[in-house]
Design an enzyme around this catalytic site. Structure first.
Site, PDB file in Angstrom:
ATOM      1  N   SER A  83       0.821  -1.212   0.000  1.00 21.51           N
ATOM      2  CA  SER A  83       0.000   0.000   0.000  1.00 21.51           C
ATOM      3  C   SER A  83       0.857   1.264   0.000  1.00 21.51           C
ATOM      4  O   SER A  83       1.616   1.513  -0.916  1.00 21.51           O
ATOM      5  CB  SER A  83      -0.954  -0.038   1.200  1.00 21.51           C
ATOM      6  OG  SER A  83      -1.903   0.983   1.134  1.00 21.51           O
ATOM      7  N   ASP A 224      -2.331   6.331  -3.569  1.00 24.19           N
ATOM      8  CA  ASP A 224      -1.222   5.666  -2.890  1.00 24.19           C
ATOM      9  C   ASP A 224      -0.689   4.549  -3.775  1.00 24.19           C
ATOM     10  O   ASP A 224      -1.106   4.393  -4.925  1.00 24.19           O
ATOM     11  CB  ASP A 224      -1.637   5.160  -1.507  1.00 24.19           C
ATOM     12  CG  ASP A 224      -2.617   4.000  -1.578  1.00 24.19           C
ATOM     13  OD1 ASP A 224      -3.299   3.866  -2.607  1.00 24.19           O
ATOM     14  OD2 ASP A 224      -2.706   3.230  -0.598  1.00 24.19           O
ATOM     15  N   ASP A 226      -0.998   1.356  -4.140  1.00 23.28           N
ATOM     16  CA  ASP A 226      -1.871   0.391  -4.805  1.00 23.28           C
ATOM     17  C   ASP A 226      -3.213   1.005  -5.192  1.00 23.28           C
ATOM     18  O   ASP A 226      -4.132   0.294  -5.602  1.00 23.28           O
ATOM     19  CB  ASP A 226      -2.081  -0.848  -3.936  1.00 23.28           C
ATOM     20  CG  ASP A 226      -2.843  -0.566  -2.643  1.00 23.28           C
ATOM     21  OD1 ASP A 226      -2.837   0.601  -2.191  1.00 23.28           O
ATOM     22  OD2 ASP A 226      -3.444  -1.500  -2.087  1.00 23.28           O
ATOM     23  N   ASP A 228      -5.780   2.268  -3.775  1.00 23.76           N
ATOM     24  CA  ASP A 228      -7.072   2.023  -3.145  1.00 23.76           C
ATOM     25  C   ASP A 228      -7.483   3.183  -2.236  1.00 23.76           C
ATOM     26  O   ASP A 228      -8.519   3.120  -1.574  1.00 23.76           O
ATOM     27  CB  ASP A 228      -7.075   0.703  -2.375  1.00 23.76           C
ATOM     28  CG  ASP A 228      -6.107   0.671  -1.195  1.00 23.76           C
ATOM     29  OD1 ASP A 228      -5.299   1.615  -1.062  1.00 23.76           O
ATOM     30  OD2 ASP A 228      -6.152  -0.306  -0.425  1.00 23.76           O
TER      31      ASP A 228
END
Length: 451
Positions: A83, A224, A226, A228
């Site tokens: 993340s 960010d 990834d 999400d």
């Protein structure tokens, strides 16, 4: 997180989901970290050895993996990503066939399998799985995200800065915005395996905000690693966090008659200002533990279709099953296009109460076990119980204690956070808490929520 751990996880998760006589399938995606080249083949080997077919999609946002897991009727989706963490970290997120993150109980069962002897549970040579690559995976996700934008509208005439954090959305995010008609100013779109989240993205949005001012953009979007979660910047370069985004989308859905459950789900971190804003519109704020998994679970329990976190995870269950920064940004952009007003007006729905968050890094056992720390936290909670609140919690992804206070008076907030953080830091440095021995056969926990 190393290759042997990933291999055992693939074997254990493959064994857990390989039930029935049909061919089982797993979708594997990743972000742009260098270690993804190590973990992806290790996981693939584990799943193939457990008799599962593997579909590789390469670097794509976490919500794309959740979507593709459902679309391909797969038994399991896997996202290799840490993340918002720096490149040297990595993690593994698992999605069930419904595109939802696995429950704590399911992850515990897989961890138990990892600790057991898996050699006798792997399949024979004739039942090994196969691996293939889905070449059009990015296009499928791009179309799914665009479908969440109101039909008949476009972003024509809007200039948008998008910071992809050199992460998983570095190709798809600029493409979505361009195909919807925007003039796109991309940043953070040159991953090299090491620069993911480095001084960019949702945890470091200063460069994005600066570009918004320089290029006179209508909105800035920072994702960010990834993709999400997100934060925004208005046309003045002022940061808009997840609480304000939740307020904007909640009001829009309510006015359209599309907000379900009479409430919005958020975590204990969300500002009291958001709660008061929703109360003024006769809506409830339902709080959960930190982590979009818990937000998603509460949404399903209560029938709500909007939830999120102050950090920028936004879950719009009408369109997806997990946090999707790009999809949330499109909902805000749709409002800007509809209202014809600047983001500084549209995205400021309430005045937040003074809130301060400090991260205290530690080594060894958690300093929260220390009696002096526990007593200080209890005293702070009692002092603020009628004027604000205190929240002390460990991060879900790194050895960090998050110290937060919120109250009407900023001076009280600063004093409370400073005192608690200083004590926790001192106790951690002194090694006041004895480390507990780690069993020889212990198994690393699966990647939890980014906190």
């Amino acid at each position: 997180m190393d290759a042997s751990t990933a291999l055992r996880l693939g074997q254990a998760a493959g064994r857990f989901f390989n039930r029935g006589s049909y061919r089982h399938r797993v979708v594997i995606g990743k972000d742009t970290r260098l270690s993804g080249y190590m973990l992806e083949p290790a996981l693939t080997a584990g799943f193939v050895g457990a008799g599962m077919d593997v579909v590789l999609v390469g670097p794509l946002p976490t919500p794309a993996i959740a979507m593709l897991t459902r679309s391909l009727r797969a038994d399991l989706g896997v996202m290799i990503s840490a993340s918002h963490n720096p490149f040297e970290d990595n993690g593994i997120k698992l999605f069930g066939p419904d595109g939802l993150k696995l429950s704590d109980a399911e992850e515990a069962q897989i961890e138990a399998l990892m600790a057991a002897d898996l050699s006798a549970q792997l399949v024979g040579p004739s039942r090994l799985g196969r691996a293939s690559r889905l070449e059009d995976a990015p296009g499928r996700y791009i179309e799914a995200v665009k479908a969440s934008f109101p039909k008949g509208r476009s972003l024509s005439g809007m200039r948008i800065v998008v910071d992809c954090a050199h992460g998983a959305a570095y190709k798809v995010a600029p493409t979505v915005l361009w195909e919807l008609g925007a003039e796109v100013v991309p940043v953070g779109v040159a991953p090299d395996g090491f620069n993911i989240n480095r001084e960019c993205g949702s945890t470091a949005p200063a460069r994005m905000a600066e570009l918004v001012r320089e290029r006179r953009a209508d909105l800035g979007i920072a994702l960010d690693g990834d993709a999400d979660r997100l934060v925004l910047a208005d046309e003045k370069g002022q940061i808009i966090d997840g609480d304000q985004i939740l307020a904007v989308i909640a009001q829009s859905l309510q006015e359209q008659g599309r907000l379900q459950g009479g409430a919005v789900v958020a975590t204990v971190m969300s500002n009291l200002g958001l709660e008061r804003f929703l109360h003024g519109r006769r809506l409830k704020l339902l709080r959960t533990k930190v982590g979009d998994r818990y937000v998603s679970e509460r949404m399903r329990e209560t029938g709500c279709n909007l939830g999120g976190e102050q950090s920028g995870h936004m879950i719009l269950s009408d369109f997806g099953t997990t946090g999707d920064g790009l999809m949330a940004a499109l909902q805000v952009l749709a409002m800007l296009a509809e209202e014809g007003r600047p983001a500084s007006e549209v995205c400021r729905r309430f005045t937040p109460l003074p809130q301060r968050l400090v991260n205290v890094r530690y080594a060894g056992a958690s300093p929260l076990q220390d009696a002096a720390v526990q007593a200080a936290i209890a005293a702070a909670e009692k002092r603020l119980e009628k004027r604000g609140r205190v929240l002390i919690r460990p991060s879900g992804t790194e050895p960090v204690i998050r110290v937060m206070a919120e109250a009407e008076e900023e001076s009280i907030v600063e004093e409370t956070v400073h005192e608690l953080a200083a004590l926790i830091r001192a106790r951690a440095a002194a090694g006041a808490v004895a480390e507990r021995p780690t069993p020889e056969n212990s198994v690393p926990e699966l990647a939890g929520e980014a906190g």
